[in-house]
Design a protein around this motif. Structure first.
Motif, PDB file in Angstrom:
ATOM      1  N   SER A 192       0.817  -1.217   0.000  1.00  0.00           N
ATOM      2  CA  SER A 192       0.000   0.000   0.000  1.00  0.00           C
ATOM      3  C   SER A 192       0.850   1.266   0.000  1.00  0.00           C
ATOM      4  CB  SER A 192      -0.930   0.006   1.221  1.00  0.00           C
ATOM      5  OG  SER A 192      -0.169   0.126   2.415  1.00  0.00           O
ATOM      6  N   GLY A 193       2.134   1.135   0.357  1.00  0.00           N
ATOM      7  CA  GLY A 193       3.011   2.291   0.444  1.00  0.00           C
ATOM      8  C   GLY A 193       2.995   2.958   1.806  1.00  0.00           C
ATOM      9  N   PHE A 194       2.361   2.327   2.797  1.00  0.00           N
ATOM     10  CA  PHE A 194       2.238   2.930   4.118  1.00  0.00           C
ATOM     11  C   PHE A 194       3.600   3.132   4.780  1.00  0.00           C
ATOM     12  CE2 PHE A 194       1.853   2.414   8.741  1.00  0.00           C
ATOM     13  CZ  PHE A 194       1.000   3.461   9.044  1.00  0.00           C
ATOM     14  N   PHE A 195       4.447   2.120   4.715  1.00  0.00           N
ATOM     15  CA  PHE A 195       5.759   2.215   5.361  1.00  0.00           C
ATOM     16  C   PHE A 195       6.599   3.329   4.727  1.00  0.00           C
ATOM     17  CE2 PHE A 195       5.052  -2.528   6.062  1.00  0.00           C
ATOM     18  CZ  PHE A 195       4.476  -2.311   7.313  1.00  0.00           C
ATOM     19  N   ASP A 196       6.532   3.442   3.410  1.00  0.00           N
ATOM     20  CA  ASP A 196       7.259   4.504   2.731  1.00  0.00           C
ATOM     21  C   ASP A 196       6.748   5.886   3.151  1.00  0.00           C
ATOM     22  OD1 ASP A 196       8.520   2.454   1.431  1.00  0.00           O
ATOM     23  OD2 ASP A 196       7.271   2.582  -0.359  1.00  0.00           O
ATOM     24  N   TYR A 197       5.424   6.005   3.245  1.00  0.00           N
ATOM     25  CA  TYR A 197       4.806   7.285   3.600  1.00  0.00           C
ATOM     26  C   TYR A 197       5.185   7.694   5.026  1.00  0.00           C
ATOM     27  CZ  TYR A 197       1.140  10.730   4.500  1.00  0.00           C
ATOM     28  OH  TYR A 197       0.452  11.864   4.836  1.00  0.00           O
ATOM     29  N   THR A 203      12.945   1.565   5.553  1.00  0.00           N
ATOM     30  CA  THR A 203      12.575   2.621   4.613  1.00  0.00           C
ATOM     31  C   THR A 203      12.988   3.993   5.132  1.00  0.00           C
ATOM     32  OG1 THR A 203      10.657   1.302   3.956  1.00  0.00           O
ATOM     33  CG2 THR A 203      10.671   3.604   3.293  1.00  0.00           C
ATOM     34  N   LEU A 204      12.770   4.212   6.435  1.00  0.00           N
ATOM     35  CA  LEU A 204      13.159   5.479   7.037  1.00  0.00           C
ATOM     36  C   LEU A 204      14.666   5.698   6.940  1.00  0.00           C
ATOM     37  CD1 LEU A 204      12.411   7.974   8.686  1.00  0.00           C
ATOM     38  CD2 LEU A 204      12.563   6.573  10.750  1.00  0.00           C
ATOM     39  N   SER A 205      15.426   4.647   7.150  1.00  0.00           N
ATOM     40  CA  SER A 205      16.887   4.753   7.068  1.00  0.00           C
ATOM     41  C   SER A 205      17.335   5.079   5.650  1.00  0.00           C
ATOM     42  CB  SER A 205      17.536   3.448   7.535  1.00  0.00           C
ATOM     43  OG  SER A 205      17.204   3.179   8.881  1.00  0.00           O
ATOM     44  N   ALA A 220      12.588  13.612  -6.017  1.00  0.00           N
ATOM     45  CA  ALA A 220      12.251  12.256  -6.474  1.00  0.00           C
ATOM     46  C   ALA A 220      11.831  11.371  -5.298  1.00  0.00           C
ATOM     47  CB  ALA A 220      13.460  11.642  -7.190  1.00  0.00           C
ATOM     48  N   LEU A 221      12.483  11.551  -4.138  1.00  0.00           N
ATOM     49  CA  LEU A 221      12.109  10.771  -2.958  1.00  0.00           C
ATOM     50  C   LEU A 221      10.701  11.127  -2.497  1.00  0.00           C
ATOM     51  CD1 LEU A 221      15.438  10.949  -0.903  1.00  0.00           C
ATOM     52  CD2 LEU A 221      14.494   8.963  -2.089  1.00  0.00           C
ATOM     53  N   GLU A 222      10.373  12.428  -2.522  1.00  0.00           N
ATOM     54  CA  GLU A 222       9.038  12.849  -2.110  1.00  0.00           C
ATOM     55  C   GLU A 222       7.966  12.324  -3.065  1.00  0.00           C
ATOM     56  OE1 GLU A 222       9.405  17.059  -1.888  1.00  0.00           O
ATOM     57  OE2 GLU A 222      10.075  17.035   0.213  1.00  0.00           O
ATOM     58  N   GLU A 223       8.330  12.218  -4.317  1.00  0.00           N
ATOM     59  CA  GLU A 223       7.378  11.677  -5.293  1.00  0.00           C
ATOM     60  C   GLU A 223       7.250  10.159  -5.176  1.00  0.00           C
ATOM     61  OE1 GLU A 223       6.818  11.528 -10.166  1.00  0.00           O
ATOM     62  OE2 GLU A 223       8.299  12.871  -9.253  1.00  0.00           O
ATOM     63  N   LYS A 224       8.329   9.513  -4.742  1.00  0.00           N
ATOM     64  CA  LYS A 224       8.349   8.051  -4.655  1.00  0.00           C
ATOM     65  C   LYS A 224       7.628   7.536  -3.422  1.00  0.00           C
ATOM     66  CE  LYS A 224      11.631   4.199  -4.257  1.00  0.00           C
ATOM     67  NZ  LYS A 224      13.083   3.837  -4.203  1.00  0.00           N
ATOM     68  N   TYR A 225       7.832   8.188  -2.269  1.00  0.00           N
ATOM     69  CA  TYR A 225       7.303   7.681  -1.001  1.00  0.00           C
ATOM     70  C   TYR A 225       5.911   8.253  -0.746  1.00  0.00           C
ATOM     71  CZ  TYR A 225      12.031   6.037  -0.188  1.00  0.00           C
ATOM     72  OH  TYR A 225      13.240   5.388  -0.303  1.00  0.00           O
ATOM     73  N   VAL A 226       4.929   7.672  -1.399  1.00  0.00           N
ATOM     74  CA  VAL A 226       3.535   8.091  -1.258  1.00  0.00           C
ATOM     75  C   VAL A 226       2.665   6.855  -1.077  1.00  0.00           C
ATOM     76  CG1 VAL A 226       3.834  10.188  -2.649  1.00  0.00           C
ATOM     77  CG2 VAL A 226       3.215   8.032  -3.770  1.00  0.00           C
ATOM     78  N   ILE A 227       1.427   7.081  -0.648  1.00  0.00           N
ATOM     79  CA  ILE A 227       0.459   5.982  -0.549  1.00  0.00           C
ATOM     80  C   ILE A 227       0.062   5.576  -1.965  1.00  0.00           C
ATOM     81  CG2 ILE A 227      -1.798   5.281   0.292  1.00  0.00           C
ATOM     82  CD1 ILE A 227       0.189   5.701   2.496  1.00  0.00           C
ATOM     83  N   ARG A 228       0.354   4.331  -2.308  1.00  0.00           N
ATOM     84  CA  ARG A 228       0.103   3.870  -3.681  1.00  0.00           C
ATOM     85  C   ARG A 228      -1.281   3.259  -3.866  1.00  0.00           C
ATOM     86  NH1 ARG A 228       5.487   2.403  -2.625  1.00  0.00           N
ATOM     87  NH2 ARG A 228       4.847   0.313  -1.928  1.00  0.00           N
TER      88      ARG A 228
END
Length: 544
Positions: free
Chosen positions: A115-120, A166-168, A315-323
């Motif tokens: 879902s992308g939750f961890f990235d978000y 992901t945070l690291s 690019a990181l801000e665009e990548k780490y979103v709720i998918r």
């Protein structure tokens, strides 16, 4: 009728003669295990255990293979000693509830991650941290300890590991040392309640102990000491991490390429090269690894860490979103239901008779149905099978060592040591209680560092009951056993279940945790927290 007994070294010969018109003599030989045979069994068990540790410490083989080799060796020794267990018995030694819990939670986390939750969450934490690394580590360790007090620490580690990794990556940190800190504080925090750590669950559900100790008693007597242990562990962690490089020298994009190359390399190594098709795939993967490694070398020469990070931040801000918001809602709903069921299960009167393993598996099945998983094979690849195999081998190994007499030997000698140190002392004496607390606490901590703390806690229950039968107060002994077993799990990488799970997941993400790396940090923190727990128990249970 006459009876004649003839005792030899290890055989008792019983002759039965009946005086009737036709004299009949019946001879029966009863084999008894001598002290020498018991000692030999303990020596054999110790040699096998040391051998397994040598394989793991020096990384001659994967820890799962080491556990299987140890289990095979111990079963072979049992067979030589005419104690070979049946196949059904060996299968029963495996704690399927634990494996079911791990398997179900691995499935839940794998689907949840899509879902992308961890990235978000990682990106939000990056913005909130403002670059303060230790503020972030403190927050993560504190939350881990707190959550582990109300939820099984294995589950906590499985949920937090993807977020931490992901945070690291976003913060350009080395997640290895952050994960080690988290699992250490998870074991410490889980000691505070009856449901936080597996040894506590064993003690709280034992029929003989339940007559004297209730679930709330664990929190009442242990929580205060654990708060102090958390503070001491944090101070020791800061000292140990003074010279540890947590922030990577390379920019995030280079670290990402290095990690991707490591994952592709491990994937290629798993493929056999006999069939032509698989050989071709393997060569393509290795070619991809070489390309990534070349890119890493070129980027190291042509870019600075700060500049590359700033260029790649959008690019990181665009990548780490709720998918997938729908999947996020379904996953959160199922995980919430599972967590609530975990928390309620120890207190309910078994109306549904569902263990934590069943709850995790049923939750995984429910989420698979709700998420409409199309590629089931891909989902199964997310399961850390090596960790499950390691636990299976470890369970059989520990049960086999118990059959060889190792656990009984440790328990009996602990009891004898307490009796020898207190000859002629009144059982109600505070001195004898204090000595018993110190011995049980340190024996539990040191042994649990090298032997999985679940079977050891089980083996030590008869010891504390025996000491209680001799007049020593039972409850302080149980608190010493609980704190020693749980805190001792931080001593080595295989001392506690959460440690093994964390190492397996970290390796899956491309950040392996070695035995020596964990030992250098965990063992010192174990010594510090166990000393703190000893002082706390002596003050609260003996002096006050």
């Amino acid at each position: 009728m006459t009876l004649q007994f003839n005792e030899s070294v290890n055989i008792t010969h019983v002759a039965v003669t009946a005086i009737i018109p036709y004299p009949i003599a019946i001879s029966v030989m009863v084999f008894q295990e001598t002290d020498l045979e018991k000692t030999n069994g303990v020596v054999i068990a110790s040699v096998i255990l040391v051998g397994v540790y040598i394989l793991i410490i020096f990384e001659f083989v994967h820890r799962a293979i080491a556990a299987m080799l140890g289990a095979l060796a111990s079963l072979a020794c049992l067979s030589i000693r005419n104690k070979r267990p049946s196949f059904e018995t060996i299968i029963s030694w495996v704690e399927w509830e634990t494996l079911s819990l791990l398997f179900g939670m691995m499935i839940l986390v794998a689907i949840f991650a899509k879902s992308g939750f961890f990235d978000y969450v990682a990106l939000k934490a990056y913005k909130l941290s403002r670059g303060h690394v230790w503020g972030l580590i403190t927050l993560l360790c504190g939350c881990t300890a707190l959550i582990s007090a109300v939820l099984d620490n294995v589950t906590v580690i499985m949920l937090l590991t993807p977020v931490t990794v992901t945070l690291s990556q976003v913060l350009n940190l080395n997640p290895t040392y952050i994960l080690i800190a988290e699992v250490i504080f998870s074991n410490i925090g889980g000691t505070a309640t009856a449901i936080g750590d597996p040894p506590n669950v064993i003690l709280a559900t034992n029929p003989d102990l339940c007559k004297h100790i209730k679930f709330p008693d664990f929190t009442k007597h242990l929580a205060g000491g654990i708060v102090v242990c958390v503070l001491v562990a944090y101070l020791v962690l800061r000292l140990l991490y003074r010279n540890v490089k947590i922030v990577n020298d390379d920019p995030p994009i280079i670290e990402e390429l290095k990690r991707e190359a490591e994952i592709w390399k491990r994937t290629a190594e798993r493929l056999p090269s006999v069939p032509a098709e698989e050989k071709t795939v393997k060569l393509l993967l290795l070619q991809r690894v070489m390309l990534l490694e070349n890119n890493v070398r070129n980027m190291k020469r042509n870019s600075s860490r700060k500049g590359a990070f700033l260029r790649n931040l959008p690019a990181l801000e665009e990548k780490y979103v709720i998918r997938d918001k729908a999947l996020l809602f379904k996953s959160l709903l199922v995980i919430l239901l599972v967590v609530v069921a975990f928390f309620v299960e120890p207190f309910e009167e078994h109306k549904f008779n569902l263990s934590v393993g069943w709850i995790a598996v049923l939750g995984a099945i429910l989420l698979i149905l709700l998420a409409d998983v199309a590629h089931f094979e891909e989902l199964m690849e997310k399961v850390e099978w090596a960790t499950l195999v390691f636990f299976s081998g470890l369970f059989i190994l520990m049960k086999s060592l118990n059959e060889l007499g190792l656990m009984d030997f440790l328990g009996e000698n602990t009891f004898n040591l307490i009796e020898r140190l207190c000859p002629g002392v009144d059982p109600d004496s505070k001195i004898k209680l204090g000595i018993a607390i110190i011995i049980i606490l340190w024996v539990s901590a040191l042994v649990s560092s090298f032997i999985d703390n679940i079977p050891f806690a089980t083996a030590m229950i008869p010891v504390v009951l025996k000491l209680s039968a001799h007049g020593i107060d039972l409850k302080p002994l149980v608190w010493a056993l609980a704190m020693g077993s749980c805190l001792g799990g931080n001593g080595t990488l295989i001392g506690a279940s959460a440690n093994v799970v964390c190492a397996g997941l970290s390796e899956q993400y491309g950040y392996p945790i070695s035995f020596n790396t964990f030992f250098k940090i965990g063992f010192l923190i174990m010594l510090a927290t166990t000393t703190t727990a000893m002082l706390y128990l002596l003050i609260i249970e003996v002096l006050v």
